[in-house]
Design a protein around this motif. Sequence first.
Motif, PDB file in Angstrom:
ATOM      1  N   GLN A  22     -14.742  -7.826  -1.372  1.00 40.35           N
ATOM      2  CA  GLN A  22     -14.418  -7.547   0.016  1.00 40.35           C
ATOM      3  C   GLN A  22     -15.296  -6.440   0.585  1.00 40.35           C
ATOM      4  O   GLN A  22     -15.711  -5.526  -0.128  1.00 40.35           O
ATOM      5  N   THR A  23     -15.573  -6.542   1.879  1.00 41.02           N
ATOM      6  CA  THR A  23     -16.194  -5.430   2.588  1.00 41.02           C
ATOM      7  C   THR A  23     -15.116  -4.391   2.862  1.00 41.02           C
ATOM      8  O   THR A  23     -14.023  -4.723   3.322  1.00 41.02           O
ATOM      9  N   ARG A  24     -15.423  -3.130   2.568  1.00 44.76           N
ATOM     10  CA  ARG A  24     -14.426  -2.066   2.727  1.00 44.76           C
ATOM     11  C   ARG A  24     -14.923  -0.988   3.676  1.00 44.76           C
ATOM     12  O   ARG A  24     -16.106  -0.656   3.690  1.00 44.76           O
ATOM     13  N   GLN A  25     -13.996  -0.423   4.423  1.00 48.00           N
ATOM     14  CA  GLN A  25     -14.341   0.614   5.382  1.00 48.00           C
ATOM     15  C   GLN A  25     -14.586   1.945   4.678  1.00 48.00           C
ATOM     16  O   GLN A  25     -13.895   2.303   3.729  1.00 48.00           O
ATOM     17  N   SER A  42     -18.998   0.588   6.849  1.00 44.75           N
ATOM     18  CA  SER A  42     -18.383  -0.162   5.757  1.00 44.75           C
ATOM     19  C   SER A  42     -19.409  -0.420   4.657  1.00 44.75           C
ATOM     20  O   SER A  42     -20.611  -0.177   4.828  1.00 44.75           O
ATOM     21  N   ASP A  74     -10.106  -6.882  -6.010  1.00 45.57           N
ATOM     22  CA  ASP A  74     -10.933  -8.060  -5.744  1.00 45.57           C
ATOM     23  C   ASP A  74     -10.744  -9.172  -6.772  1.00 45.57           C
ATOM     24  O   ASP A  74     -11.266 -10.276  -6.581  1.00 45.57           O
ATOM     25  N   ASP A 100     -11.001   3.993  -6.389  1.00 45.36           N
ATOM     26  CA  ASP A 100      -9.830   3.186  -6.728  1.00 45.36           C
ATOM     27  C   ASP A 100      -9.724   2.973  -8.240  1.00 45.36           C
ATOM     28  O   ASP A 100      -9.229   1.956  -8.706  1.00 45.36           O
ATOM     29  N   VAL A 134     -12.606   4.600  -0.729  1.00 49.55           N
ATOM     30  CA  VAL A 134     -11.148   4.675  -0.780  1.00 49.55           C
ATOM     31  C   VAL A 134     -10.746   6.008  -1.400  1.00 49.55           C
ATOM     32  O   VAL A 134     -11.467   6.562  -2.216  1.00 49.55           O
TER      33      VAL A 134
END
Length: 448
Positions: free
Chosen positions: A32-35, A50, A61, A369, A446
């Motif tokens: 996933q693309t994450r901010q 991002s 993921d 994370d 994150v």
Amino acid sequence: MHKLSLLGFLWLAFFGISYAADSAFISIPTCQTRQLITPTTSDSGLNITSTRGEVFCTAKDFKADAAESSRLISELKARLSGRTIQDLRLSAFYFSSPEVARWICVQHYTSDAKLTIFNQTSTGREHLSPEFTAAMESCPIIPRFLEVGCNVFGGDEANDAAANDSETAVCRRGRVNILHTKLVWMRLDNNQVVMAAGSGNFSRSLYANIEDWIVFQRPIGSSLERQLYCIFDTLYENAGVPELAVSYVASLYRGCVSSWGASAGEENIRFSMLPSDDDSYRDTIVKTITSASELTIVPQLLTEPAIINALNQTSAKVRIILDDDYYWALKKQERVGVISYQEALPLATLLAKPGVEVRYLQTNHKGDDAFTNTLHTRLIFAKSQEKAVVITGSPHLKAGSFRLNFENVAVLSDVAMTNSYQSDLDQLWSRGIPEPDMPTQDIPVVRQ
């Protein structure tokens, strides 16, 4: 058609057996693309909010069965359909995925089957995790675990740090250091052998890292099968015996391959084993670079002076794909992810050379994370007027790996295989970030 040994042809002719097409590939996760927690910019003026390239991965993921559904395991499954295993041998630096262990255990085995796991000798790190060994208890046959290599990880912090650099590791000079081969060898009930050789461990690297693998099937006794068989035979001879001389180990492998008449391999595919008591593997790389008109280099780590010098001197068009921990190690002048500033520094001049293009893959090297993933290949793709050549395997592109570790290497010019690699490399290149577009700050994605 590949050239097989006479014995291989006799098996095929007598039994009418066909084998699945060879497969060579780079496993590339799509995440996933994450901010970013705080937006940043690039030197080229981009506003960056991002992650990019879809290779920054976290545990979220992947599903629980991610290892079993990985490309490598899927390729092996396709070749095992309906067959029974007589002999299964695996080798890796890390065995930590219980999903892989459970997949091993649900296969069909003959009543006299053998299952052997070759793992790195260690008391200071979990190269064979409790989760993996616990899952192996469900196997219908009792696995045999064989430790190979010098215990470079059993000492204090200074020893542990030294182990990261095989040139200065704690084993005695001239002795083999670590088991770093990544191999699968499965003899089936039809006298065929399914094999895999690559860069990845039997851990979450199967699905989270960028790795490359070659999967193929040959009759027992064919030259290519014997080349991999002899790696395992050499590991077996060295199991439980610490600090063996490099020259002795190299002679064992050469003797095994020679005794089977398998030294030449096949016309367009050849495997071999390190450590070597000469510089033949390094020289093969240098010669390939020198004769190429186009090069794509995808290393996790590249410090070998002769290879860097050849790249600095070549007039070929050069693409280099790196994990972005290289970028940040050079920028911060400190260790970032698995790359130290000292390890990154030898590439600095090359990266600035006209005619060299570099792109960085934005991976989760910081462990956001509580998860990490990385670029883990050691791959050279070279194109000349005559053909394309791929040089790949388990060793880092550094002198210590060539001279001191148990490693598997492959040199390929098979058209189907090199075409597959080129397609995957083009995809990887498209996911990379040019240096001017890299973020000006290495901002967490994150919160911990």
